[in-house]
Every structure is written in structure tokens, then in C-alpha cells.
Design a protein around this motif. Sequence first.
Motif, short mmCIF file in Angstrom:
data_model
loop_
_atom_site.label_atom_id
_atom_site.label_comp_id
_atom_site.label_asym_id
_atom_site.label_seq_id
_atom_site.Cartn_x
_atom_site.Cartn_y
_atom_site.Cartn_z
N ALA A 35 0.83 -1.21 0.00
CA ALA A 35 0.00 0.00 0.00
C ALA A 35 0.86 1.26 0.00
CB ALA A 35 -0.92 0.00 1.21
N TYR A 36 1.97 1.23 0.74
CA TYR A 36 2.84 2.41 0.77
C TYR A 36 3.56 2.61 -0.56
CZ TYR A 36 1.80 3.32 5.59
OH TYR A 36 1.13 3.64 6.74
N ARG A 37 3.93 1.51 -1.20
CA ARG A 37 4.56 1.65 -2.51
C ARG A 37 3.59 2.25 -3.53
NH1 ARG A 37 7.51 -2.99 -0.62
NH2 ARG A 37 5.83 -4.46 -1.13
N ILE A 38 2.35 1.77 -3.49
CA ILE A 38 1.33 2.30 -4.40
C ILE A 38 1.06 3.77 -4.09
CG2 ILE A 38 -1.13 2.17 -4.98
CD1 ILE A 38 -0.88 -0.89 -4.60
N SER A 39 0.98 4.11 -2.81
CA SER A 39 0.71 5.48 -2.42
C SER A 39 1.76 6.43 -2.98
CB SER A 39 0.67 5.58 -0.89
OG SER A 39 0.49 6.92 -0.47
N GLU A 40 3.01 6.06 -2.87
CA GLU A 40 4.08 6.94 -3.33
C GLU A 40 4.26 6.89 -4.84
OE1 GLU A 40 6.60 6.84 0.88
OE2 GLU A 40 7.36 5.72 -0.85
N ASP A 41 4.10 5.71 -5.43
CA ASP A 41 4.28 5.61 -6.89
C ASP A 41 3.19 6.34 -7.67
OD1 ASP A 41 6.52 4.13 -6.46
OD2 ASP A 41 5.63 2.19 -6.99
N ASP B 172 1.07 8.74 -6.15
CA ASP B 172 0.74 10.01 -5.52
C ASP B 172 -0.70 10.02 -4.99
OD1 ASP B 172 1.19 12.61 -4.66
OD2 ASP B 172 0.70 13.52 -6.60
N THR B 173 -1.05 8.98 -4.23
CA THR B 173 -2.44 8.85 -3.78
C THR B 173 -2.53 8.33 -2.34
OG1 THR B 173 -4.56 7.74 -4.24
CG2 THR B 173 -2.58 6.48 -4.70
N PRO B 174 -3.51 8.79 -1.59
CA PRO B 174 -3.84 8.08 -0.35
C PRO B 174 -4.35 6.68 -0.71
CG PRO B 174 -4.95 10.22 -0.45
CD PRO B 174 -4.40 9.95 -1.80
N VAL B 175 -4.16 5.73 0.18
CA VAL B 175 -4.66 4.37 -0.04
C VAL B 175 -5.60 3.99 1.09
CG1 VAL B 175 -4.04 1.93 -0.22
CG2 VAL B 175 -2.62 3.66 -1.33
N LEU B 176 -6.78 3.51 0.71
CA LEU B 176 -7.74 2.99 1.68
C LEU B 176 -7.46 1.50 1.87
CD1 LEU B 176 -10.25 3.82 3.36
CD2 LEU B 176 -11.65 2.93 1.49
N PHE B 177 -7.18 1.11 3.09
CA PHE B 177 -6.84 -0.27 3.42
C PHE B 177 -8.03 -0.84 4.19
CE2 PHE B 177 -4.56 -3.70 5.60
CZ PHE B 177 -3.65 -4.13 4.63
N ARG B 178 -8.84 -1.65 3.50
CA ARG B 178 -10.12 -2.08 4.08
C ARG B 178 -10.03 -3.49 4.65
NH1 ARG B 178 -15.13 -5.43 2.55
NH2 ARG B 178 -16.80 -4.34 3.64
N LYS C 182 -6.76 11.14 -14.26
CA LYS C 182 -5.68 10.44 -14.96
C LYS C 182 -5.06 9.37 -14.07
CE LYS C 182 -1.29 11.00 -17.38
NZ LYS C 182 -0.71 9.84 -16.67
N ARG C 183 -4.90 9.72 -12.80
CA ARG C 183 -4.32 8.77 -11.85
C ARG C 183 -5.18 7.52 -11.73
NH1 ARG C 183 -4.24 11.23 -6.17
NH2 ARG C 183 -6.32 10.32 -6.01
N LEU C 184 -6.49 7.67 -11.73
CA LEU C 184 -7.38 6.51 -11.65
C LEU C 184 -7.19 5.57 -12.84
CD1 LEU C 184 -10.73 7.99 -10.29
CD2 LEU C 184 -9.20 6.40 -9.13
N LYS C 185 -7.00 6.14 -14.01
CA LYS C 185 -6.75 5.30 -15.19
C LYS C 185 -5.42 4.57 -15.06
CE LYS C 185 -9.54 8.07 -18.39
NZ LYS C 185 -9.55 8.90 -19.61
N ASP C 186 -4.42 5.28 -14.56
CA ASP C 186 -3.11 4.64 -14.36
C ASP C 186 -3.20 3.54 -13.30
OD1 ASP C 186 -2.04 6.39 -16.21
OD2 ASP C 186 -1.25 7.78 -14.70
N LEU C 187 -3.99 3.80 -12.25
CA LEU C 187 -4.15 2.81 -11.20
C LEU C 187 -4.87 1.56 -11.71
CD1 LEU C 187 -5.06 5.09 -8.15
CD2 LEU C 187 -3.15 3.47 -8.22
N GLU C 188 -5.87 1.76 -12.57
CA GLU C 188 -6.57 0.60 -13.12
C GLU C 188 -5.64 -0.23 -13.99
OE1 GLU C 188 -10.32 -0.74 -15.94
OE2 GLU C 188 -10.21 1.34 -15.25
N GLU C 189 -4.82 0.44 -14.78
CA GLU C 189 -3.86 -0.28 -15.61
C GLU C 189 -2.90 -1.09 -14.73
OE1 GLU C 189 -0.28 0.70 -18.81
OE2 GLU C 189 -1.85 2.19 -18.44
N TYR C 190 -2.46 -0.47 -13.62
CA TYR C 190 -1.57 -1.18 -12.70
C TYR C 190 -2.29 -2.34 -12.03
CZ TYR C 190 1.22 -2.26 -8.60
OH TYR C 190 1.93 -2.93 -7.65
#
Length: 582
Positions: free
Chosen positions: A144-150, A152-158, A206-214
Motif C-alpha cells: 500500500a505504501y509503494r502504491i501510495s508513493e508511486d 501520488d495517492t492516499p490508499v484505503l486499506f479495508r 488520470k491517476r485513476l486510469k493509471d491505477l486501473e492499468e496497474y
Amino acid sequence: MRHLMSGNEAIARGAYEAGVTVAAAYPGTPSTEILENMVEYKDKIYSEWAPNEKVATEVAIGASIGGARSLTAMKHVGLNVAADPIFTYAYLGVNAGFVLITADDPSMHSSQNEQDNRYYAKFAKMAMIEPSDSQECKEFIKEAYRISEDFDTPVLFRVTTRVCHSKSIVEFGEREEVPFKPYSRNIPKYVATPANAKLAHVRVEKRLKDLEEYSNKSPLNKAEYNNKNIGIITSGIAYQYVKEVFGDNASYLKLGFTYPLPMALIREFSENVETLYVVEELEPFMEEQIKAAGIKCIGKELIPLIYELNPEIIAKVMLDKTYESKPLDVNVVPRPPVLCPGCPHRGFFYTMSKKKNTVVTGDIGCYTLGGAQPLEALDTCICMGAGFTAGMGMSKAFEASGRQGKVFGVVGDSTFFHSGITGAIDILYNKGKMVPIVLDNRITGMTGHQQNPGTGKTLMGDPATAIDVVEILKAIGYKTVKVVDPCDLKAMDEVIKEAEEADESYAIVTKRPCVLIKGLPAPKTKCVVDRDKCKKCKMCLNVGCPAIFFKDGKSYIEQSMCVGCEVCMQVCKFDAIGRVGE
């Protein structure tokens, strides 16, 4: 090194290994133990109990902007309190990694609702991760921290209650000493004016599209192909249930990165199985998005929309079979929740229970049990702080309708700091015909005795300024602030009567420590029934103390439970209850 750990313990360990430096939270089941276990790593992680979830989130956000990996944790309804800063921080983006843990409570084991916080990820437009067991709790938090920094997003950990409190084997790793991110002033990024936020929203999309690709190639999402007649898309604890029921008789797409969903991966999986199911607890969060993408699947047509799932439910609704579980051979007697023997709140609620036409608006805490039988002395319980503010609204409604009498609103000491102060101000400022009452038992009781701003000690065990509830109420401007021992029934009754008749602003603070606080001296006396004097009137049962019951037709007090609060002794009109051990 292998350890048996709960999900909450594993999250704390994962945060340590991930190089987290700052953690802030407000206690709330099922999330509480995360921060409690963070103290084990206090040589590396600063941890604090904040007054409420909004404050905790803002502290963690500030640490993230300041360059330190940070974490905040709360139960699901706590995210409602923290929604204001988190929605904006999702627009702004992070500096160092930032993770918000939401501990949801399907079946409402200790909550007033079972809202599904996965929708917060979609609503706030931030990444979401869901582990299924303790090992994943530890490993996924690091990812989650790697994703957050890569990204540039907060991460919800459910997580959910079963993941938080179930135990499984965890393999430890070493702490990653993450360098602090340098901080430099960046007004366009971190100052959320409308002009800056407009540009930020473009970046978010744009970040959401990049996140979906990832997410389509994330190691947190994996397909497990077995029998391809049945394919099951699932996440979190639901994966454990379906795997237990189907074993190798189904294929699985186990999703750990659940927002944005890996739609390309889902489509590929759907094309490789004959019948596709989506199994998830509570809302059709994944199912709705999958169907909207034109992928045929079966979900809430079979899977219940409410309460926790389990292998028995899965087997019944999907296979029409009875799951052969191995129940414990224990005959458990039903035990409704009740105030502990000697609870300081009992005297207050007993006093109010005798005033049948008086309205008492309640709140979240041990004192919620004041609404249970036999006391039944609460009219409402909505959310943290509403003991004051809902009471304010009722008092205004009663004024308009001509109903006589004052409303009494209660909150605990921790809840007063959480969200009661603003309500107390509202009552005074807007001339509410009601009396705010703080039930101060000197600790955060319901969640397991966590420190709060009034206890004089921090989460990390350091001495702290003890914030005085009485002085705050005086500083706000209440003309009269009465302090009373709630177990002194005569004094309690007199204060309530005085408050009812008062023309000026009047507040009450009941003060008596929770009997379970560690370090308190053992009671010097206990109460005992003189069986010859007992008239079988059962008045003593009306206080609702678990130590008191009828035995052989007369009242009896179990000595191993009695703490000598003497409420029952004051209630008995025949002097049949006395003290022993003086």
C-alpha cells in the motif's frame, strides 16, 4: 520467524516493516488493537490517540506532507468523521506514503450500522486494498505504501471484523528504513483553493486510469484456475469462505487491489470459466462495476446483501447443500450486554429511569447500555456526540410543540473530547432548553481502556496534560457546572431536580472511575443481603447489576462480582442489604 497474530497485530507489524514513522487513530472496535500494538515499535514509530478520527487523519496527512510515511486507523463509522480531510487529500496527493485503515463491521458486532466503506474509495477516487488473512495484512500494507508513493495517492486499506480479530501465521521481515521525503513548499499542490483543486481533479482522473492499468498486473490480484465450470471473483474474508466450500471444484480470481478494479483481468478470467459468480459481503460493490462493464455474472441474486457471510451460507445459496462444519460442543447461555457490576453509570441511569416523562438522549459508549433492561433510561443513540446535539434538536421541537420539561443529553468523557464540546457550545449559544451531562469514568471504557485527553497519559505511556471537562464547560460559559458521584443516589437525584428547575445554563459532570481501571485499589467493602430482612420486593433487581439475582426465592449478591458501589444498598427500602469487610 513465524508468529500467530491477529490481523490487527499484523497490520501494526506491517507498518513497522514498511518504515512508517507516524500513526494516529481514535479507538473503535474492530480497529483498536492496531494502534495499541503500534506502541511495541515506539522506538521507530510515533503513535497517538487523537481526540477523534478527523483529527487523527489530519495528523497523519500532515506527517505525510512533511515527508514521513504515516498511517491512520478507525472503525467504519469513524471514516464518516474523517471524510472531510480524506476527500481533499485524495485530490492533493501525498508526499510520503499515506494509508487510511477502515475496519468495517459486517453483522454489526459492535456498531450501530454495517456500512460498506469500499464505496469511500470510489467516492473519494483513491486506491483500495483488501487483505484476506494476517499474513496478507502485513504484506499488503507494505505494498500500500509503494502504491501510495508511486501513484501520488492516499490508499484505503479495508479490513473487516473477521480479518481484524482472526489469527493466522505471519512470517516476519525486517524494517525498511525509508528515507524521509524532503519537504518543500508547494502551494499549487497542497493549498486546496478552487483554482488549485480544479487542476488537481484532472490529475486525479488520470491517476485513476493509471491505477486501473496497474491493478491488472498487481501481485495483489491473482487467478487460481482449477475446475473451470465455476469461476468466483471475490476478495477479503469472503475468499476464505468460498475456498473452504469449493476447494478445487472452482476457479478463483482473488482480488486484493479492489479499486480501481482490474477490469481487463476480470474480463480475461470471465472468458476462461463457464459460470461466473461474484461473492462479496454486504453491498454489490464489485458486481455493479463488473456488470456495468458488460460482463455477465451472478452476485446478489444469490449472495445475501446483509450481515456476514460464512461457509454455511455460501454452501446453501450456491450449492443448495448443508456445509458440514464442526461446531464446538459447548452450550453457551445467551448473555445480553449489560453494565458491569459497580459501573459508575448505573447510579445515573437508575436515577433517570425513575423519571418516566424525562427525555435522555444517549451516545456511543458503555453508557449506551443505559437503554437496556431493566434501566431503559435512554431515548436515542445515533452517533458520537449526538447525545448533546440530537438532544438540542429535540428540545427545540418540544419548545415549538409546547411540551414541558428539559431534555438531558449524555456523553462520556472520551466522547466529550471527540465530538461533545461543539455540541455543548451549540446548546449554550442557541439557548437550548436542555442539560448536557458528561459521564466521566476517567477512561475510554467501551473499546478497552484507551487513554484520552482527560486521563493525563498518552498512548505511548508518557505523562500528559489532563484536560479538565469541568473547566472546559465553565470556560464555554455554563453558569452552573455541578460535579456529582453518580453512585450517591440522593446527591444524583438532587442535582437532576436542581437542573430541571434551573433558569440559567446548567451542566452536570458525573465523576467516578471505571472499576476495571488497572491500578485502582481493591474495594474495602462489599454488599451482602440479610436474607431474614429481604421482603422479595425485587427493587434491587431494578438497578440491573449482574451481581444481584434471586436465589431460593430471595435476593442474593454474588461476592466474587460485587465491588461495593452500594447502589443496591441505597435502593433497598428494608435495610436488607448491608456492608461486609469494614
